[in-house]
Design a protein around this motif. Structure first.
Motif, short mmCIF file in Angstrom:
data_model
loop_
_atom_site.label_atom_id
_atom_site.label_comp_id
_atom_site.label_asym_id
_atom_site.label_seq_id
_atom_site.Cartn_x
_atom_site.Cartn_y
_atom_site.Cartn_z
N ILE A 100 -5.25 8.76 5.36
CA ILE A 100 -3.86 8.44 5.71
C ILE A 100 -3.59 8.80 7.17
CG2 ILE A 100 -1.47 9.19 5.33
CD1 ILE A 100 -2.13 9.30 2.34
N LYS A 101 -4.08 9.96 7.57
CA LYS A 101 -3.92 10.40 8.97
C LYS A 101 -4.68 9.48 9.92
CE LYS A 101 -4.39 14.45 11.96
NZ LYS A 101 -4.80 15.88 12.02
N SER A 153 0.83 -1.21 0.00
CA SER A 153 0.00 0.00 0.00
C SER A 153 0.86 1.25 0.00
CB SER A 153 -0.94 0.00 1.21
OG SER A 153 -1.88 -1.04 1.13
N ILE A 154 1.92 1.24 0.81
CA ILE A 154 2.82 2.40 0.88
C ILE A 154 3.52 2.61 -0.45
CG2 ILE A 154 4.88 3.37 1.98
CD1 ILE A 154 2.41 3.48 3.74
N GLY A 155 4.00 1.54 -1.06
CA GLY A 155 4.68 1.64 -2.35
C GLY A 155 3.76 2.19 -3.42
N GLU A 210 1.23 8.66 8.08
CA GLU A 210 1.76 9.92 7.54
C GLU A 210 3.28 9.94 7.49
OE1 GLU A 210 -0.99 13.38 9.26
OE2 GLU A 210 -0.68 11.73 10.67
N CYS A 211 3.92 9.42 8.54
CA CYS A 211 5.38 9.49 8.62
C CYS A 211 6.05 8.68 7.52
CB CYS A 211 5.87 9.02 9.99
SG CYS A 211 5.42 7.32 10.39
N GLN A 212 5.35 7.66 7.00
CA GLN A 212 5.91 6.85 5.92
C GLN A 212 5.75 7.50 4.55
OE1 GLN A 212 4.99 2.48 6.34
NE2 GLN A 212 3.71 3.20 8.03
N LEU A 213 4.97 8.57 4.51
CA LEU A 213 4.67 9.24 3.24
C LEU A 213 4.95 10.74 3.32
CD1 LEU A 213 1.29 7.40 2.63
CD2 LEU A 213 3.33 7.12 1.21
N GLU A 214 5.85 11.13 4.17
CA GLU A 214 6.08 12.55 4.44
C GLU A 214 6.41 13.35 3.18
OE1 GLU A 214 8.77 15.37 7.44
OE2 GLU A 214 8.94 13.17 7.50
#
Length: 341
Positions: A233-234, A136-138, A239-243
């Motif tokens: 996302i919040k 998901s992050i990628g 959030e920290c993984q997508l800053e």
């Protein structure tokens, strides 16, 4: 079973081709939900004709409420294990459903996406969405950096993913309405799979399509879409993984305020102000870099001057591009006049 939702508004010229491409699929365990969104051409008649021909086709006629409302209506009544939403002026490969469904089952995926092509009157442009990281992050990183499109139509999703997380279209949105939904689905997807084949054909010849009509509400729709995804996302705390990516998508959302017909430099500075200091570093052209740097410093009058200066410079240099030395000399003089290094 797969549910195929098709919002349809004044697409009589294209709808039959779309439906035929679905009815001729190698995978036949599906239902089609056609939402006639107050069409005034022959769309309604075509919908009814096809529903009489095939019992798997269900038609909902409603007053015109926009594509997001139409899609919402279809999603609400979907009964398939998986769901896909196809645009009525496009068409799909004969084995798209089979390929996507088999991959979803094999990978136990919540969401499957494929490549597609953009079909113009004189050419085709293949869009490949291959990712090295299918988490998901990628996926979100690629999306926020412009490497993905948040479209509905090249994605098969597990219907329960949508319902369990209550991720539905935002009624009223015309622009980026798919971005607001598909990226929120991705946040909750435990497994994402990718089919490296062009299975969807995105029609670029329909000049009446919503995405090709400029409206004053376009910019506000984009803001709402981005805000909806950022809120999700919040909510889940990633959030920290997508800053860096969040900064990028915020700047993308407000970039329309840098150009006509939406140009409003003071409003640009007020929207996501925490991103202003990064704006010049992500711009491609020299003009935008300088203008964004000036705006970040709060010098709006100078930014307006530079905007017109660079517009004038482009026109001048276009006329002089056949005389390189003269063009270079004039460019130097214009930069000195503008006070730009």
């Amino acid at each position: 079973m797969i549910t195929i939702v098709i919002p349809a508004f004044n697409v009589g010229q294209y709808l039959e081709s779309c439906l035929e491409s679905i009815l001729n699929q190698t995978y036949q365990n599906f239902e089609i939900i056609l939402i006639d969104d107050g069409s005034t051409d022959n769309t309604s008649r075509i919908c009814d004709t096809y529903s009489q021909r095939d019992t798997r086709i269900k038609v909902i006629h409603q007053s015109n409420a926009g594509v997001s409302a139409a899609r919402m209506r279809g999603f609400q009544v979907a009964s398939g294990e998986y769901l896909i939403s196809v645009d009525a002026d496009d068409w799909i490969e004969h084995n798209m459903l089979e390929k996507m469904y088999k991959l979803a089952k094999a990978e136990k995926a919540d969401l499957v996406f494929c490549d597609y092509d953009k079909v113009y009157s004189d050419r085709k442009e293949v869009i490949s969405n291959q990712l090295s990281d299918l988490s998901s992050i990628g996926y979100l990183k690629a999306q926020f950096y412009g490497g993905m499109w948040g479209t509905f139509w090249n994605k098969l999703i597990r219907t329960s993913l949508m319902r369990e997380n209550k991720i539905y279209p935002i009624v009223g949105l015309q622009m980026w309405e798919d971005f607001a939904v598909t990226n929120r689905w991705v946040i909750y997807a435990h497994k994402i799979a990718y089919c490296k084949e062009v299975l969807y054909h995105y029609n670029q010849c329909n000049l009446g399509a919503v995405t090709k009509v400029i409206s004053e509400n376009n910019y506000l729709d984009i803001r709402k879409s981005v805000d909806a995804v950022l809120a999700e996302i919040k909510k889940v705390g990633i959030e920290c993984q997508l800053e860096n990516e969040i900064v990028r998508i915020k700047l993308t959302a407000k970039k329309y305020l840098l150009n006509d017909p939406y140009r409003n430099f003071r409003q640009w500075a007020k929207v996501y102000p925490e991103t202003n200091r990064f704006a010049s570093s992500v711009q491609i052209t020299r003009a935008k870099k300088v203008i964004c740097k000036t705006l970040a410093e709060g010098n709006f009058n100078k930014a307006e001057y530079l905007y017109h200066y660079y517009s004038f410079e482009q026109r001048v240099m276009k006329c002089l591009n056949k005389i390189p030395l003269l063009g270079k000399f004039v460019n130097t003089i214009l930069n000195i006049i503008a006070g730009v290094n």
